[in-house]
Design a protein around this motif. Structure first.
Motif, short mmCIF file in Angstrom:
data_model
loop_
_atom_site.label_atom_id
_atom_site.label_comp_id
_atom_site.label_asym_id
_atom_site.label_seq_id
_atom_site.Cartn_x
_atom_site.Cartn_y
_atom_site.Cartn_z
N MET A 98 45.39 44.06 35.67
CA MET A 98 44.18 43.82 36.47
C MET A 98 44.51 43.44 37.91
O MET A 98 45.41 42.64 38.16
CB MET A 98 43.37 42.70 35.80
N THR A 99 43.75 44.01 38.85
CA THR A 99 43.92 43.65 40.26
C THR A 99 42.92 42.54 40.60
O THR A 99 41.93 42.34 39.87
CB THR A 99 43.62 44.87 41.16
N PRO A 100 43.14 41.84 41.71
CA PRO A 100 42.17 40.82 42.12
C PRO A 100 40.75 41.37 42.26
O PRO A 100 39.77 40.70 41.94
CB PRO A 100 42.73 40.33 43.46
N VAL A 101 40.64 42.61 42.76
CA VAL A 101 39.30 43.20 42.92
C VAL A 101 38.65 43.42 41.55
O VAL A 101 37.47 43.10 41.34
CB VAL A 101 39.39 44.54 43.70
N GLU A 102 39.42 43.93 40.61
CA GLU A 102 38.87 44.15 39.25
C GLU A 102 38.50 42.81 38.60
O GLU A 102 37.47 42.69 37.94
CB GLU A 102 39.89 44.90 38.39
N PHE A 103 39.36 41.80 38.78
CA PHE A 103 39.07 40.48 38.22
C PHE A 103 37.76 39.95 38.77
O PHE A 103 36.92 39.43 38.03
CB PHE A 103 40.22 39.52 38.55
N SER A 104 37.59 40.11 40.08
CA SER A 104 36.37 39.62 40.71
C SER A 104 35.14 40.38 40.19
O SER A 104 34.08 39.79 39.96
CB SER A 104 36.50 39.78 42.22
N GLU A 105 35.30 41.69 40.00
CA GLU A 105 34.17 42.50 39.52
C GLU A 105 33.72 42.06 38.12
O GLU A 105 32.54 41.88 37.85
CB GLU A 105 34.56 43.98 39.46
N ILE A 106 34.68 41.86 37.23
CA ILE A 106 34.31 41.58 35.84
C ILE A 106 33.97 40.10 35.61
O ILE A 106 33.15 39.76 34.77
CB ILE A 106 35.41 42.08 34.87
N PHE A 107 34.59 39.20 36.41
CA PHE A 107 34.42 37.77 36.12
C PHE A 107 33.72 36.99 37.24
O PHE A 107 33.72 35.77 37.21
CB PHE A 107 35.78 37.13 35.83
N ARG A 108 33.12 37.70 38.21
CA ARG A 108 32.52 37.00 39.35
C ARG A 108 31.51 35.93 38.89
O ARG A 108 31.44 34.84 39.43
CB ARG A 108 31.81 38.00 40.27
N SER B 180 31.37 34.64 35.82
CA SER B 180 31.84 34.17 34.52
C SER B 180 32.63 32.88 34.69
O SER B 180 33.28 32.66 35.72
CB SER B 180 32.74 35.25 33.90
N ALA B 181 32.63 32.05 33.65
CA ALA B 181 33.45 30.84 33.68
C ALA B 181 34.94 31.17 33.72
O ALA B 181 35.75 30.31 34.10
CB ALA B 181 33.14 29.99 32.45
N VAL B 182 35.30 32.39 33.38
CA VAL B 182 36.71 32.78 33.35
C VAL B 182 37.35 32.69 34.74
O VAL B 182 38.56 32.50 34.86
CB VAL B 182 36.87 34.21 32.76
N LYS B 183 36.52 32.77 35.77
CA LYS B 183 37.09 32.70 37.12
C LYS B 183 37.80 31.36 37.34
O LYS B 183 38.64 31.25 38.23
CB LYS B 183 36.04 32.96 38.19
N ARG B 184 37.48 30.37 36.53
CA ARG B 184 38.14 29.07 36.68
C ARG B 184 39.66 29.17 36.46
O ARG B 184 40.44 28.47 37.09
CB ARG B 184 37.53 28.06 35.71
N ALA B 185 40.06 30.03 35.52
CA ALA B 185 41.50 30.17 35.24
C ALA B 185 42.19 30.97 36.32
O ALA B 185 43.42 30.95 36.42
CB ALA B 185 41.70 30.84 33.88
N LYS B 186 41.44 31.71 37.11
CA LYS B 186 41.97 32.61 38.14
C LYS B 186 42.78 33.73 37.47
O LYS B 186 43.20 33.61 36.32
CB LYS B 186 42.81 31.86 39.17
N LEU B 187 42.97 34.81 38.24
CA LEU B 187 43.70 35.97 37.70
C LEU B 187 45.12 35.57 37.29
O LEU B 187 45.61 35.98 36.23
CB LEU B 187 43.72 37.10 38.72
N ASP B 188 45.75 34.74 38.11
CA ASP B 188 47.12 34.30 37.79
C ASP B 188 47.18 33.64 36.42
O ASP B 188 48.09 33.88 35.62
CB ASP B 188 47.60 33.26 38.81
N GLY B 189 46.23 32.74 36.20
CA GLY B 189 46.22 32.00 34.94
C GLY B 189 45.95 32.90 33.75
O GLY B 189 46.57 32.77 32.69
N LEU B 190 45.02 33.84 33.92
CA LEU B 190 44.68 34.74 32.82
C LEU B 190 45.89 35.62 32.47
O LEU B 190 46.20 35.83 31.29
CB LEU B 190 43.47 35.59 33.21
#
Ligand code: SF4
Ligand code: SF4
Length: 310
Positions: free
Chosen positions: A280-290, A292-302
């Protein structure tokens, strides 16, 4: 409404507020009188902090005075109205896919809860006057304590709020108001001899029979913990959060799927596999989790978690 209203008026006012709350989609609502938190409960919380069982969640160490009395959040507060929103999903991710805690399936509950509590606050002020303040997770208020005081449910050995007949897959939020509503009877139920959650916990994080040591809890480790995971942590298939101690709880056997549309997961989320998370890229992460509570973990954490699951 003044505190000099006759009891029948006060009970009717409370009934109307509860009815309005249910019309907003809340599944349970209760009323508690604002006061100092009981000494036993305050001491237990302080001991939990002193034992460092909060891990790196240092925000839990701040505002100790407000945690002991929520009137410091709203001058003149008389009542805490506690309301619960169901998030139990009708559709779940395949067990073959990395597992996300149910609470993160839909839109960020902070947004959803805040909107509904704001509507409830508008209603209270419009019909009964006074001022209100909505509290959603981030405010330093002892949410489960007040939920018990307000008769909404009891705290299980897994530390979740259990609503009798409905289970524990609920978000709770509080509306403080300067209006004095008659308090409900506190909930006095408890887990009894059951210890299924203690036995099922993959991190052995339920200590002393009823307290969570966050440092061992997969929910904390996969969401709140920053940096590399300790080598001895076994995530199993938990990429974000953990529901094991709730899934085994007999009070959740009859959990009803949520009717809150914002909590219905998207197809893209339901289909997300480990490879897609790792790529997943940062842009994709933002699209799917903008939203969502998942953004708390950030892409790095996920992605850190995804590398450790099996
Ligand atoms: S969330 Fe998971 S790891 Fe944490 S206490 Fe519950 S079962 Fe244990
Ligand atoms: S599994 Fe049993 S001990 Fe654990 S919270 Fe549920 S009722 Fe209580």
């Amino acid at each position: 409404m003044s505190s000099t209203c006759c009891p029948n008026d006060a009970e009717e006012a409370k009934r109307q507020v509860a009815e309005y709350a249910m019309s907003l989609g809340f599944s349970a609502v209760g009323f508690a009188r604002v006061d100092d938190v009981d000494a036993d409960s305050a001491d237990n919380f302080d001991r939990w902090i002193a034992e460092r069982r909060n891990g790196t969640m240092e925000y839990l160490e701040r505002y100790a005075d407000i945690r002991r009395n929520p009137s410091l959040l709203l001058d003149g507060a008389r009542t805490v109205i506690v309301a619960a929103l169901n998030y139990y999903p009708a559709r779940r991710r395949s067990p073959d896919l990395p597992q996300f805690a149910f609470y993160a399936y839909g839109r960020d509950y902070h947004e959803v809860m805040r909107e509904r509590l704001a509507s409830l606050g508008d209603y209270v002020r419009e019909h009964f006057g006074g001022s209100t303040r909505a509290c959603v997770d981030t405010a330093p208020i002892r949410e489960r304590y007040w939920a018990v005081k307000a008769g909404v449910g009891f705290v299980g050995k897994n530390s979740t709020l259990i609503i009798p007949g409905k289970g524990s897959f609920f978000f709770i939020g509080e509306l403080l108001t300067t209006v004095e509503f008659p308090p409900d009877e506190p909930c006095t139920l408890h887990c009894g001899a059951c210890s299924r959650c203690v036995d099922a916990c993959p991190g052995r994080a339920i200590v002393d029979g009823c307290r969570i040591d966050a440092r061992r809890c997969l929910s904390y480790l996969t969401i709140e913990h920053r940096g590399p995971l300790p080598d001895d942590v076994m995530l199993g298939n938990h990429v974000y959060g953990c529901d094991e101690c709730q899934l085994v709880c007999p009070h959740n056997l009859k959990a009803e799927p949520t009717a809150i549309p914002e909590f219905v997961p998207t197809e893209a989320f339901l289909a997300l596999d480990r490879e897609a998370i790792l790529a997943m890229t940062p842009v994709e992460f933002s699209e799917i989790f903008r939203h969502s509570a998942v953004k708390r973990a950030k892409l790095d954490g996920l992605q850190r978690n995804a590398k450790r699951i099996n």
